[in-house]
Design a protein around this motif. Structure first.
Motif, short mmCIF file in Angstrom:
data_model
loop_
_atom_site.label_atom_id
_atom_site.label_comp_id
_atom_site.label_asym_id
_atom_site.label_seq_id
_atom_site.Cartn_x
_atom_site.Cartn_y
_atom_site.Cartn_z
N PRO A 1 70.98 123.19 59.27
CA PRO A 1 71.47 122.38 58.15
C PRO A 1 70.45 121.34 57.71
O PRO A 1 69.63 120.90 58.50
CB PRO A 1 72.71 121.71 58.75
CG PRO A 1 72.47 121.66 60.21
CD PRO A 1 71.65 122.88 60.54
N CYS A 2 70.54 120.90 56.45
CA CYS A 2 69.62 119.90 55.91
C CYS A 2 69.75 118.59 56.70
O CYS A 2 70.85 118.06 56.83
CB CYS A 2 69.94 119.64 54.44
SG CYS A 2 68.91 118.35 53.72
N PRO A 3 68.65 118.06 57.24
CA PRO A 3 68.74 116.83 58.03
C PRO A 3 69.22 115.64 57.21
O PRO A 3 69.72 114.67 57.75
CB PRO A 3 67.31 116.60 58.51
CG PRO A 3 66.50 117.75 58.07
CD PRO A 3 67.30 118.58 57.11
N GLN A 4 69.06 115.71 55.89
CA GLN A 4 69.43 114.55 55.06
C GLN A 4 70.84 114.64 54.51
O GLN A 4 71.61 113.71 54.64
CB GLN A 4 68.43 114.42 53.92
CG GLN A 4 68.64 113.19 53.07
CD GLN A 4 67.39 112.84 52.30
OE1 GLN A 4 66.39 112.36 52.84
NE2 GLN A 4 67.43 113.10 51.00
N CYS A 5 71.21 115.77 53.89
CA CYS A 5 72.54 115.83 53.27
C CYS A 5 73.51 116.71 54.05
O CYS A 5 74.70 116.75 53.75
CB CYS A 5 72.46 116.27 51.81
SG CYS A 5 72.08 118.01 51.58
N GLY A 6 73.03 117.41 55.08
CA GLY A 6 73.93 118.12 55.98
C GLY A 6 74.32 119.54 55.60
O GLY A 6 75.03 120.20 56.36
N SER B 1 62.40 123.37 50.31
CA SER B 1 63.06 122.09 50.08
C SER B 1 64.55 122.33 49.84
O SER B 1 64.96 123.40 49.40
CB SER B 1 62.44 121.37 48.88
OG SER B 1 62.68 122.12 47.71
N CYS B 2 65.34 121.29 50.15
CA CYS B 2 66.79 121.40 49.99
C CYS B 2 67.15 121.46 48.51
O CYS B 2 66.73 120.58 47.75
CB CYS B 2 67.47 120.21 50.66
SG CYS B 2 69.24 120.15 50.37
N PRO B 3 67.92 122.47 48.08
CA PRO B 3 68.25 122.60 46.66
C PRO B 3 69.14 121.45 46.17
O PRO B 3 69.21 121.17 44.98
CB PRO B 3 69.02 123.92 46.58
CG PRO B 3 69.51 124.17 47.95
CD PRO B 3 68.50 123.54 48.88
N LEU B 4 69.78 120.75 47.12
CA LEU B 4 70.73 119.74 46.70
C LEU B 4 70.11 118.35 46.69
O LEU B 4 70.20 117.63 45.70
CB LEU B 4 71.95 119.76 47.64
CG LEU B 4 73.19 119.12 47.09
CD1 LEU B 4 73.63 119.81 45.82
CD2 LEU B 4 74.30 119.18 48.13
N CYS B 5 69.45 117.96 47.78
CA CYS B 5 68.93 116.59 47.86
C CYS B 5 67.41 116.55 47.77
O CYS B 5 66.82 115.48 47.74
CB CYS B 5 69.41 115.90 49.13
SG CYS B 5 68.63 116.52 50.62
N GLY B 6 66.77 117.74 47.77
CA GLY B 6 65.32 117.77 47.62
C GLY B 6 64.55 117.44 48.89
O GLY B 6 63.33 117.31 48.85
N HIS B 7 65.25 117.30 50.02
CA HIS B 7 64.59 116.94 51.28
C HIS B 7 63.49 117.96 51.60
O HIS B 7 63.72 119.16 51.52
CB HIS B 7 65.62 116.91 52.41
CG HIS B 7 65.12 116.27 53.66
ND1 HIS B 7 64.85 114.93 53.74
CD2 HIS B 7 64.86 116.78 54.88
CE1 HIS B 7 64.44 114.63 54.96
NE2 HIS B 7 64.43 115.74 55.68
N LEU B 8 62.30 117.46 51.97
CA LEU B 8 61.15 118.36 52.10
C LEU B 8 60.97 118.93 53.51
O LEU B 8 60.38 119.98 53.68
CB LEU B 8 59.87 117.64 51.67
CG LEU B 8 59.78 117.41 50.15
CD1 LEU B 8 58.55 116.61 49.79
CD2 LEU B 8 59.82 118.73 49.38
#
Ligand SMILES: [Zn+2]
Length: 305
Positions: free
Chosen positions: A144-149, A132-139
């Protein structure tokens, strides 16, 4: 043209080159959006002051972390401990950025200092961030994170081809701070006054056909807000932000109750959807067979909410 103010902008650019938590381009875009730096700097000279303030606040957090780390290391070495703790190893991951956002228009929306603080704690926690993304928690996390980039510090893969292909155009628009009327979202059919409303976190509404007689139905677009918006409100101004996410809700009401305070009796929530950013919004509307031009200010519709 006011030369002094342009020189100040170039100084901000210089500072951003030296401290860019997301890499230069995305960090620059972050500052332009969050400080609402206008296309014509003379329109709002204070915007540069706001941007410098936000950047400095974040840099102070990073610098004081580095100072603490250096002091702690010196102590450890004096005690004969040469190797780094597992939770300190990230300091030596090579890449000097705290994170990296390959798409300059897609980066976290929180205040820079908040993000920097959260990244430092995430890296120092020694937790496994492969799921999971350490910043926005995207699962459905990948880099790059699809949600926060963000990509994590030390991740050195090339950005995906679709992102690389749009960087030059994106960057030109960001650097020139093109106005809303020329932006990406506008080419998809939103009038510029409605784009401005969404960026100011105002809700828009479209009336849509109801499922049966005696009922009326509405879809609204609600822009996301952050702590920065609430801080701005407390200081009596509204923050412009081209990096909002949007929530869509489709409600149906009893026609007879619409203009009363009991409008919510028998109201039915038919469906909801979210768009992660402006670029995704037209596609989400198209999924619901809606056109951007259908959306009005709430007070121009019979929407009861
Ligand atoms: Zn994320």
């Amino acid at each position: 043209v006011d030369l002094a103010i342009h020189r100040r902008m170039l100084m901000l650019r210089e500072c951003t080159v030296h401290f860019a938590p997301y890499g230069f381009r995305a960090t620059w875009h972050h500052l332009v959006v969050s400080a609402a730096i206008p296309q014509h700097l003379e329109d709002d000279p204070d915007a540069l002051v706001r941007a410098v303030g936000e950047l400095e606040e974040a840099r102070d957090i990073w610098t004081s972390h580095l100072n603490e780390f250096a002091a702690r290391r010196a102590e450890e070495k004096a005690r004969g401990q040469r190797t780094l703790h597992k939770t300190d190893q990230w300091h030596h991951w090579g890449n000097h950025r705290l994170a990296y956002c390959p798409d300059p228009g897609l980066h976290p929306r929180d205040r820079l200092a908040t993000v920097v603080g959260r990244l430092i704690s995430a890296y120092s926690s020694g937790q496994d961030y492969s799921k999971s993304c350490p910043l926005c928690g995207h699962l459905r996390w990948q880099q790059p994170c699809p949600q926060c980039g963000i990509e994590l510090r030390g991740h050195l893969a090339l950005p995906p081809q679709d992102i690389r292909a749009k960087i030059p155009l994106r960057w030109r628009e960001i650097w020139q701070r093109v106005s809303a009327s020329q932006s990406l979202i506008d080419r998809e059919g939103f009038p510029s006054n409605k784009i401005a409303a969404l960026r100011l976190a105002q809700r828009l509404v479209a009336e849509v056909p109801s499922t049966q007689p005696g009922r009326r139905a509405f879809v609204d677009i609600v822009p996301s807000t952050t702590v920065s918006d609430r801080e701005a409100l407390r200081a009596s101004w509204t923050r412009r932000d081209a990096n909002r996410a949007f929530k869509l809700s489709h409600w149906e009401y009893d026609e007879k109750l619409l203009s009363t305070s009991d409008y919510d009796v028998d109201a039915v929530l038919i469906r909801t959807a979210t768009a992660d950013n402006e670029a995704a919004l037209p596609g989400v509307l198209a999924n619901w067979s809606l056109q951007p031009v259908q959306f009005q200010y709430p007070w121009d519709t019979a929407d009861p909410r």
